[in-house]
Motif scaffolding. Structure first.
Motif, PDB file in Angstrom:
ATOM      1  N   PRO A  61       0.837  -1.206   0.000  1.00 33.01           N
ATOM      2  CA  PRO A  61       0.000   0.000   0.000  1.00 33.01           C
ATOM      3  C   PRO A  61       0.872   1.256   0.000  1.00 33.01           C
ATOM      4  CG  PRO A  61      -0.356  -1.358   2.001  1.00 33.01           C
ATOM      5  CD  PRO A  61       0.806  -1.926   1.268  1.00 33.01           C
ATOM      6  N   LEU A  75       0.952   4.276   1.987  1.00 33.04           N
ATOM      7  CA  LEU A  75       1.108   5.273   3.053  1.00 33.04           C
ATOM      8  C   LEU A  75       2.560   5.616   3.347  1.00 33.04           C
ATOM      9  CD1 LEU A  75      -0.067   7.114   5.186  1.00 33.04           C
ATOM     10  CD2 LEU A  75      -0.169   5.178   6.766  1.00 33.04           C
ATOM     11  N   TYR A 124      -2.895   0.622   5.552  1.00 28.15           N
ATOM     12  CA  TYR A 124      -2.374   1.425   4.447  1.00 28.15           C
ATOM     13  C   TYR A 124      -0.839   1.435   4.412  1.00 28.15           C
ATOM     14  CZ  TYR A 124      -6.435   3.588   2.208  1.00 28.15           C
ATOM     15  OH  TYR A 124      -7.559   3.818   1.462  1.00 28.15           O
ATOM     16  N   THR A 125      -0.205   0.833   5.427  1.00 24.03           N
ATOM     17  CA  THR A 125       1.256   0.790   5.472  1.00 24.03           C
ATOM     18  C   THR A 125       1.794  -0.507   4.897  1.00 24.03           C
ATOM     19  OG1 THR A 125       1.254   2.199   7.442  1.00 24.03           O
ATOM     20  CG2 THR A 125       3.272   0.994   6.983  1.00 24.03           C
ATOM     21  N   TYR A 176     -11.104   2.320   3.374  1.00 28.47           N
ATOM     22  CA  TYR A 176     -10.100   1.505   2.696  1.00 28.47           C
ATOM     23  C   TYR A 176     -10.549   1.084   1.291  1.00 28.47           C
ATOM     24  CZ  TYR A 176      -5.923  -1.401   2.575  1.00 28.47           C
ATOM     25  OH  TYR A 176      -4.690  -1.920   2.267  1.00 28.47           O
ATOM     26  N   TRP A 189      -8.547   1.996  -1.989  1.00 26.04           N
ATOM     27  CA  TRP A 189      -7.336   1.239  -2.251  1.00 26.04           C
ATOM     28  C   TRP A 189      -7.628  -0.245  -2.449  1.00 26.04           C
ATOM     29  CZ3 TRP A 189      -2.783   2.777  -3.842  1.00 26.04           C
ATOM     30  CH2 TRP A 189      -1.732   1.870  -3.867  1.00 26.04           C
TER      31      TRP A 189
END
Length: 472
Positions: A61, A63, A171-172, A213, A216
């Motif tokens: 992802p 981030l 998101y990381t 979310y 994404w």
């Protein structure tokens, strides 16, 4: 020792401050980069839009890349600055430990925790790595802390912060979402067995996560599809043993000294589990459960969804949760003899981890020096570099900026320092009088075509890739 537990905790906290100081100094004296760091470096030195196109075609992802673009707007080509960004989570964790964790559990827990995060397993290396794992550690750790706040207070603030840190974790790195998903399952179990009136709060949090979310999520589906049909690595009993004790011992071999270290780690794990049982500490018990449950679910997920199976660095956040859990139950010990045993075990593991980390770092320095010397020797106008994969280009082209560069592979981004040409013979015909180096990535099928049809001499092997001088 029991009477001076706060002083002991402050000593550990002071040691953590020294570790933090070392983190800032280390990249100034010796900086090493592995292939994934070069990938990050190449990505964030693109314009933001192009960088996000690259991220979409990767397996992570976005981030962490956003954080780099945000925190280093004028220094993306500064490797030291990029490494410093990875130290920030350790600073944030130290602040949380000195405030919230110290307030809830005392100085011994707070100090011991940040000390262990500095010396155990792979933490020190990951806090100096230009990748997302240290940030994931901070986000997952905060989600774990507010999981306890939720099941204790059931207040709106705790739900909001749990939702926020869960979202940031997902998101990381996708692997971190597994741990957060398991946290929500623990909350759901608590609700269904004791607090059914809180089900609406749970539903609101889950719905917020789905909505936030979802944008994404479509990219995730695309990334999974891109991995379909790729070969998977196996998972062996050796892997399982290494990962089970990875919270303290990073090394993935069975040298005699490593077996001893792993046995000490086993003794410490049993010690912690006994303390959890005797103290009836559900929060600390949840931390140990999350570590091993994440490992089990993660291995299965990665084997089916992405090319690679488990890597020790994926486990950094759950190792952090384990050390918070261990520090909490050690902080509750009331018998000075038992506390002495706990501290001795921690120091033994810290010494072992320090030795392993020192060995690892020195080997990285040696590898980096060897690689830099080779690349510098061919980085001139007499060299032609041909990459058989776009990934090789992305991690090496900055070090070969005085050469003519070709790529045999299509790609979703390139700078203007390369030429895409799928006809290798044409490249050779245009390169008479030059030294042509074919850079083969670690892909047996792709490499075989060139190894069978051309006279290649391997002149440098970096493990993931190797340089071949083309004789023509």
């Amino acid at each position: 020792m029991y009477e001076k537990r706060d002083f002991l905790g402050l000593l550990f906290f002071g040691a953590a401050i020294l570790i933090l100081y070392s983190m800032f100094i280390s990249p100034l004296t010796n900086a090493y980069l592995h292939v994934d760091e070069y990938w990050t470096y190449s990505l964030v030195n693109l314009p933001f839009k192009e960088g996000m196109i690259v991220a979409i075609h990767d397996v992570h992802p976005p981030l962490y890349y956003w954080i780099l673009y945000l925190l280093t707007p004028f220094g993306l080509n500064n490797l030291y600055l990029l490494k410093i960004v990875s130290i920030i989570p350790y600073i944030l964790i130290m602040i949380v430990s000195a405030t919230k964790i110290q307030k809830d559990h005392g100085w011994l827990t707070a100090g011991l925790f940040v000390f262990c995060l500095g010396v155990m397993t792979d933490f020190y290396v990951e806090f100096l790595t230009i990748r997302m794992y240290s940030w994931g550690l901070f986000f997952v750790l905060m989600a774990f802390i507010y999981y306890n706040e939720v099941i204790t207070n059931w207040d709106k603030k705790s739900w909001v912060l749990l939702t926020l840190f869960t979202l940031l974790s997902a998101y990381t790195q996708y692997f971190f979402a597994i741990t957060c998903g398991l946290i929500y399952l623990l909350i759901l179990y608590e609700i269904l067995t004791k607090h059914k009136d809180k089900l609406m709060q749970f539903g609101k949090s889950v719905l917020a996560l789905i909505i936030l979310y979802a944008p994404w999520g479509f990219v995730l589906i695309h990334q999974i599809k891109n991995q379909a049909g790729e070969s998977r690595e196996g998972f062996t009993l050796d892997n399982a043993i290494h990962f089970m004790f990875g919270f303290a011992i990073k090394s993935e071999d069975f040298r005699p000294e490593m077996i001893v270290f792993k046995l000490i780690a086993l003794a410490f794990l049993i010690f912690v589990l006994v303390l959890i049982y005797k103290k009836r500490d559900k929060f600390a018990g949840a931390g140990v459960f999350l570590m091993y449950a994440t490992l089990a679910v993660g291995v299965t997920s990665l084997m089916f969804l992405f090319i690679n199976t488990m890597r020790m660095r994926y486990l950094v956040p759950i190792f952090g949760i384990f050390w918070l859990s261990a520090s909490m139950v050690i902080g509750k010990i009331e018998n000075y003899r038992v506390l002495t045993v706990a501290i001795i075990l921690v120091l033994l593991l810290a010494g072992a981890s320090f030795a392993i980390t020192n060995e690892d770092v020195n080997s990285r320095f040696a590898f980096n020096d060897e690689k830099a010397a080779f690349l510098d020797s061919i980085n001139n106008n007499d060299s032609v570099i041909v990459f058989n994969s776009d990934y090789g280009y992305k991690i090496l082209h900055n070090d070969l900026n005085r050469t003519k560069i070709y790529s045999l592979a299509d790609t979703y981004f390139y700078s203007n320092d390369t030429e895409i040409c799928k006809d290798f013979d044409k490249i050779l015909n245009q390169s008479h009088g030059k030294n042509v180096y074919l850079v083969n990535w670690k892909n047996t099928d792709r490499n075989k075509e060139y190894e069978d049809n051309y006279n290649l001499t391997k002149v440098y092997d970096a493990g993931h890739y190797h340089f071949n001088l083309v004789n023509f």
